[in-house]
Design an enzyme around this catalytic site. Structure first.
Site, PDB file in Angstrom:
ATOM      1  N   THR A 271       8.712  13.358   9.839  1.00 21.65           N
ATOM      2  CA  THR A 271       7.412  12.893   9.533  1.00 21.65           C
ATOM      3  C   THR A 271       6.532  14.144   9.555  1.00 21.65           C
ATOM      4  O   THR A 271       6.740  15.222   8.677  1.00 21.65           O
ATOM      5  CB  THR A 271       6.841  12.648  11.128  1.00 21.65           C
ATOM      6  OG1 THR A 271       5.347  12.338  10.642  1.00 21.65           O
ATOM      7  CG2 THR A 271       6.346  13.566  12.052  1.00 21.65           C
TER       8      THR A 271
ATOM      9  N   LYS B  31       8.521  14.979   5.117  1.00 22.70           N
ATOM     10  CA  LYS B  31       9.498  14.253   4.057  1.00 22.70           C
ATOM     11  C   LYS B  31       8.840  14.368   3.498  1.00 22.70           C
ATOM     12  O   LYS B  31      10.524  13.587   2.904  1.00 22.70           O
ATOM     13  CB  LYS B  31       7.828  12.383   4.268  1.00 22.70           C
ATOM     14  CG  LYS B  31       8.087  11.749   6.132  1.00 22.70           C
ATOM     15  CD  LYS B  31       7.249  10.566   5.492  1.00 22.70           C
ATOM     16  CE  LYS B  31       7.085   9.773   6.994  1.00 22.70           C
ATOM     17  NZ  LYS B  31       6.891   8.795   6.604  1.00 22.70           N
TER      18      LYS B  31
ATOM     19  N   ASP C 184      18.527   5.107  -1.867  1.00 20.44           N
ATOM     20  CA  ASP C 184      17.479   4.468  -3.626  1.00 20.44           C
ATOM     21  C   ASP C 184      16.143   4.378  -3.517  1.00 20.44           C
ATOM     22  O   ASP C 184      15.644   5.143  -3.594  1.00 20.44           O
ATOM     23  CB  ASP C 184      17.842   3.975  -4.346  1.00 20.44           C
ATOM     24  CG  ASP C 184      19.883   4.105  -4.997  1.00 20.44           C
ATOM     25  OD1 ASP C 184      20.226   4.305  -5.222  1.00 20.44           O
ATOM     26  OD2 ASP C 184      20.135   2.873  -5.486  1.00 20.44           O
TER      27      ASP C 184
ATOM     28  N   ASN D 199      12.146   9.458   5.784  1.00 20.23           N
ATOM     29  CA  ASN D 199      12.088   9.690   7.043  1.00 20.23           C
ATOM     30  C   ASN D 199      12.703   9.502   8.339  1.00 20.23           C
ATOM     31  O   ASN D 199      12.335   9.662   9.691  1.00 20.23           O
ATOM     32  CB  ASN D 199      10.478   8.278   7.586  1.00 20.23           C
ATOM     33  CG  ASN D 199      10.839   7.233   7.818  1.00 20.23           C
ATOM     34  OD1 ASN D 199      12.244   6.759   6.665  1.00 20.23           O
ATOM     35  ND2 ASN D 199      11.130   6.299   8.291  1.00 20.23           N
TER      36      ASN D 199
ATOM     37  N   ASP E  34      10.077   3.300   5.745  1.00 20.60           N
ATOM     38  CA  ASP E  34       8.954   2.960   6.042  1.00 20.60           C
ATOM     39  C   ASP E  34       8.451   1.723   5.451  1.00 20.60           C
ATOM     40  O   ASP E  34       8.101   0.198   5.878  1.00 20.60           O
ATOM     41  CB  ASP E  34       7.964   4.302   5.928  1.00 20.60           C
ATOM     42  CG  ASP E  34       7.758   4.814   6.966  1.00 20.60           C
ATOM     43  OD1 ASP E  34       8.479   4.659   7.770  1.00 20.60           O
ATOM     44  OD2 ASP E  34       7.478   6.221   6.268  1.00 20.60           O
TER      45      ASP E  34
ATOM     46  N   ALA F 233      -3.400   7.492  -0.665  1.00 21.40           N
ATOM     47  CA  ALA F 233      -2.115   7.351  -1.726  1.00 21.40           C
ATOM     48  C   ALA F 233      -1.419   8.413  -1.309  1.00 21.40           C
ATOM     49  O   ALA F 233      -1.132   9.529  -1.945  1.00 21.40           O
ATOM     50  CB  ALA F 233      -2.720   8.228  -3.310  1.00 21.40           C
ATOM     51  N   GLY F 234      -1.131   9.101  -0.288  1.00 19.14           N
ATOM     52  CA  GLY F 234      -0.692   9.800   0.395  1.00 19.14           C
ATOM     53  C   GLY F 234       1.311   9.436   0.613  1.00 19.14           C
ATOM     54  O   GLY F 234       1.458   8.798   0.152  1.00 19.14           O
ATOM     55  N   GLY F 235       1.749   9.905   1.770  1.00 17.73           N
ATOM     56  CA  GLY F 235       3.241   9.284   1.946  1.00 17.73           C
ATOM     57  C   GLY F 235       3.752   8.017   1.759  1.00 17.73           C
ATOM     58  O   GLY F 235       4.721   7.122   1.633  1.00 17.73           O
TER      59      GLY F 235
ATOM     60  N   LEU G  99      -2.218   0.395   8.784  1.00 12.99           N
ATOM     61  CA  LEU G  99      -1.600   1.333   8.907  1.00 12.99           C
ATOM     62  C   LEU G  99      -1.347   2.462  10.549  1.00 12.99           C
ATOM     63  O   LEU G  99      -0.828   2.690  10.888  1.00 12.99           O
ATOM     64  CB  LEU G  99      -0.479   2.559   7.902  1.00 12.99           C
ATOM     65  CG  LEU G  99       0.840   1.567   7.167  1.00 12.99           C
ATOM     66  CD1 LEU G  99       0.036   0.685   6.717  1.00 12.99           C
ATOM     67  CD2 LEU G  99       0.466   2.502   6.047  1.00 12.99           C
TER      68      LEU G  99
ATOM     69  N   TYR H 164      -2.655   2.581  14.055  1.00 10.87           N
ATOM     70  CA  TYR H 164      -2.375   1.959  15.319  1.00 10.87           C
ATOM     71  C   TYR H 164      -3.113   3.416  16.545  1.00 10.87           C
ATOM     72  O   TYR H 164      -3.305   2.603  17.626  1.00 10.87           O
ATOM     73  CB  TYR H 164      -1.032   1.929  15.725  1.00 10.87           C
ATOM     74  CG  TYR H 164       0.514   3.190  15.799  1.00 10.87           C
ATOM     75  CD1 TYR H 164       0.019   4.102  16.954  1.00 10.87           C
ATOM     76  CD2 TYR H 164       0.257   3.269  14.681  1.00 10.87           C
ATOM     77  CE1 TYR H 164       1.130   4.830  16.963  1.00 10.87           C
ATOM     78  CE2 TYR H 164       1.848   4.367  14.328  1.00 10.87           C
ATOM     79  CZ  TYR H 164       1.064   5.632  16.304  1.00 10.87           C
ATOM     80  OH  TYR H 164       2.430   6.237  15.843  1.00 10.87           O
TER      81      TYR H 164
END
Length: 279
Positions: free
Chosen positions: A67, A71, A83, A92, A108, A135-137, A223, A225
């Protein structure tokens, strides 16, 4: 010599990791399926990452989740990169293979789509554009998976526009970048809306993107939680949208990793959700 079998170990590497619900999640599955293994949270600094990962297989680890902030870095430490991990530019999940090679994957995107399909069964990816916030991971995995399942257009907005532009460069013409101040406008006609940012998370700034243009027919997922019901989900539900919380993505992305490490494909059911949410 000993006749005792080696206990399989797995865990999550990041910094920080104290907040992670993954140990509770995998611990539930280990107990449910009667597997004599353990899943351990490990706070590892960037400077120690290579040394720690190279030592883990010798200590009995069969793999780890990865995490923030590692990553992207772990891709350079892997012998085999799937791929989808290469496309996303991050991993991850690491699998420590019996031949000594380190296998890097990214589940993910799989978890994101599986969560939508389970909790919004009428969702049609091709029904219209998707509006993606952040626009992160996580956004990288979400965009790759949305394109793969046939979403015709991705509208993307991020507080730092340059990061969004970088994703457009990587993922191509289906991605359209919008200015952050215009983020509310990109919801107009969007069939799918995804918050991949930390906005609305406990301890983070509030989610303030205006939802006036949101269609009641849209599927909206967050995303985040913690909290489980975010401001975005509550507001979207009041408009009439189908809403999907982020906990299901966490659980679904964990299932293929658990199978690779421990040899059992775990069930994603109400019992595991309850176990993760238990205080």
């Amino acid at each position: 010599m000993t006749d005792h079998p080696r206990i399989p170990l797995a865990g999550v590497i990041g910094s920080p990791v104290a907040h992670s619900k993954s140990p509770r999640l995998h611990g539930h599955w280990l107990k449910t399926y009667g597997i004599a293994g353990y899943y351990i949270p490990m706070d590892v600094a960037q400077a120690d990452l290579r040394e720690v990962i190279s030592a883990l297989p010798k200590a009995g680890f069969v793999g780890v989740n990865v995490t923030i902030p590692h990553k992207e870095s772990v891709l350079a430490l892997a012998d085999v990169v799937t791929d989808r991990a290469a496309l996303i530019g991050a991993a991850n999940t690491l699998i420590f293979r019996s031949d000594g090679r380190i296998h890097a994957d990214n589940t993910d995107g799989y978890g994101f789509i599986a969560n939508l399909r389970q909790n919004a069964p009428n969702w049609q990816p091709a029904a219209g554009p998707a509006a993606v916030i952040g626009a992160g991971g996580a956004a990288r995995a979400v965009i790759a998976s949305l394109i793969e399942v046939g979403v015709p257009e991705i509208r993307l907005a991020n507080r730092t526009r340059a990061r969004a532009e970088a994703l457009r460069q990587e993922f191509g013409a289906k991605v359209e970048v919008n200015d952050w101040v215009q983020a509310g406008n990109m919801l107009d006609g969007a069939a799918t809306v995804v918050n991949t940012s930390s906005l609305g998370m406990v301890g983070k700034p509030e989610f303030r993107v205006p939802l006036d243009a949101l269609s009641p027919s849209a599927v909206v997922t967050d995303l985040v939680y913690a909290p489980l019901r975010t401001h975005l989900l509550d507001e979207a539900a009041s408009i009439g949208c189908t809403t999907v919380d982020g906990l299901g993505m966490l659980i679904h992305q964990a299932a293929p990793a658990f199978e690779r490490w421990f040899g059992v494909r775990p069930e994603v059911d109400d019992a595991v959700r309850a176990a993760v949410l238990a205080e």
